[in-house]
Design an enzyme around this catalytic site. Structure first.
Site, PDB file in Angstrom:
ATOM      1  N   CYS A 137       0.838  -1.195   0.000  1.00 44.06           N
ATOM      2  CA  CYS A 137       0.000   0.000   0.000  1.00 44.06           C
ATOM      3  C   CYS A 137       0.874   1.246   0.000  1.00 44.06           C
ATOM      4  O   CYS A 137       1.418   1.638   1.039  1.00 44.06           O
ATOM      5  CB  CYS A 137      -0.925   0.005   1.224  1.00 44.06           C
ATOM      6  SG  CYS A 137      -1.984   1.465   1.334  1.00 44.06           S
ATOM      7  N   CYS A 182      -0.513   4.108   2.132  1.00 40.63           N
ATOM      8  CA  CYS A 182      -0.247   3.952   3.563  1.00 40.63           C
ATOM      9  C   CYS A 182       1.209   4.268   3.907  1.00 40.63           C
ATOM     10  O   CYS A 182       1.492   4.961   4.895  1.00 40.63           O
ATOM     11  CB  CYS A 182      -0.544   2.516   4.003  1.00 40.63           C
ATOM     12  SG  CYS A 182      -2.145   1.866   3.502  1.00 40.63           S
ATOM     13  N   ASP A 183       2.136   3.753   3.113  1.00 38.87           N
ATOM     14  CA  ASP A 183       3.542   3.738   3.515  1.00 38.87           C
ATOM     15  C   ASP A 183       4.450   4.670   2.726  1.00 38.87           C
ATOM     16  O   ASP A 183       5.619   4.828   3.080  1.00 38.87           O
ATOM     17  CB  ASP A 183       4.086   2.306   3.401  1.00 38.87           C
ATOM     18  CG  ASP A 183       3.340   1.341   4.309  1.00 38.87           C
ATOM     19  OD1 ASP A 183       2.831   1.798   5.359  1.00 38.87           O
ATOM     20  OD2 ASP A 183       3.247   0.145   3.983  1.00 38.87           O
TER      21      ASP A 183
END
Length: 321
Positions: free
Chosen positions: A136, A139-140
């Site tokens: 992701c 997300c990261d």
């Protein structure tokens, strides 16, 4: 017909299931949440969550799910940790069979079984998951500011996420097993015009290598059999996702071509009294925040469904002298 044991059963204890359980428990609906593992789902293996509102400094995936679980516990949500072998959802009274043979009956069900990213299944992938291996970019991505990363895949998701990573990384190398992308033309044009993006064609990842601090390089092998090591501190894998639908009775439940459940905006599936929330739904965005929001909507929709036929609570008032 015997009275069902529960008014609502929630299948799955990730962010969607826990939020649905919170709303149901606060609404005094007789509810059971069934989870085959630990509550929290795949967020438990997410090293750090930096985009969940209310946590300005970020929070570990484990801590976030621990707080969500504690929240539902405060309202007395009943939970069972068991695997489900079959679901019978077409009748008014739904039947859920556990692996020990026990059958649980309920008026309504919310399916929150989630999804999982397809894996490369190469050495180092599991070892460095959350320490350089990610599924992701949304997300990261911010954790890879001013670093060089690899994106694996050639579809829409891979190219979209690669473009997102250019906001942070100094270089994004897209590794694709074919000699052309599968992404839409407009996404390809954006990627080809982005100076931060390089391409390695007809090549597959053989191993992910690193040390105590995390990923350090990726071992690649092209279709001619030649191998070389590419330095990188992160590898983002986008070769597809698959729904956790193995226990779902797909007959009667409308799905998309990949097996994800199709719902309306109120999270209702094609079966009366059956709702779905989180990553098991057919949708574009799969984030913790929208899974939680869908869980809330599903619980409210289940409550409205129940109110059509049965009272949610039964109580008597006694006047004091």
């Amino acid at each position: 017909m015997n009275k069902p044991q529960y008014q609502l059963v929630i299948v799955g204890g990730g962010p969607a299931g826990l939020t649905a359980g919170l709303y149901a428990a606060r609404g005094r609906i007789k509810t059971l949440l069934i989870e085959k593992g630990a509550t929290g789902g795949q967020v438990l293996v997410t090293d750090w969550v930096d985009n969940y509102p209310g946590f300005a400094d970020g929070v570990s995936g484990f801590d976030l799910m621990d707080k969500m679980t504690a929240h539902v516990d405060r309202f007395g949500l009943e939970k069972r940790f068991a695997a489900i072998t079959s679901l019978d959802l077409e009748d008014e009274v739904k039947r859920i069979t556990l692996e020990n043979g026990e059958v649980i009956t309920t008026h309504s069900v919310i399916l929150c079984t989630g999804a999982r990213s397809k894996k490369l299944n190469v050495p180092g992938e599991h070892e460095f998951s959350g320490r350089g291996v990610s599924y992701c970019a949304t997300c990261d991505g911010p954790f890879y500011r001013n670093q060089e990363v690899v994106v694996v895949g050639g579809g829409n998701t891979a190219i979209q996420e690669a473009l997102h990573l250019t906001k942070f990384a100094t270089k994004v190398t897209i590794v694709h097993r074919r000699e052309e992308l599968r992404a839409t033309t407009i996404l390809q044009e954006k990627a080809f015009c982005n100076r931060k993006i390089d391409f390695i064609w007809n090549t597959q990842v053989q191993a992910i290598r690193g040390g105590q601090a995390g990923v350090e390089s990726v071992l690649l092998k092209n279709n001619a059999g030649e191998e070389h090591s590419l330095p990188a501190t992160g590898i983002f894998i986008f070769i597809g996702i698959q729904p956790n639908n193995e226990i779902l009775p797909l007959a009667g439940l409308k799905t998309d071509s990949a097996g994800f459940l199709i719902t309306d905006e109120e999270m209702a599936t094609s079966l009366a009294g059956v709702f779905a929330a989180g990553d098991i739904r057919s949708k574009q965005a799969r984030q913790i925040i929208n899974a939680a929001g869908e869980g809330a909507v599903a619980a409210l929709s289940a409550e409205r469904h129940l109110q059509q036929d049965i009272p949610l609570t039964s109580f008597s008032c006694h006047e004091e002298d």
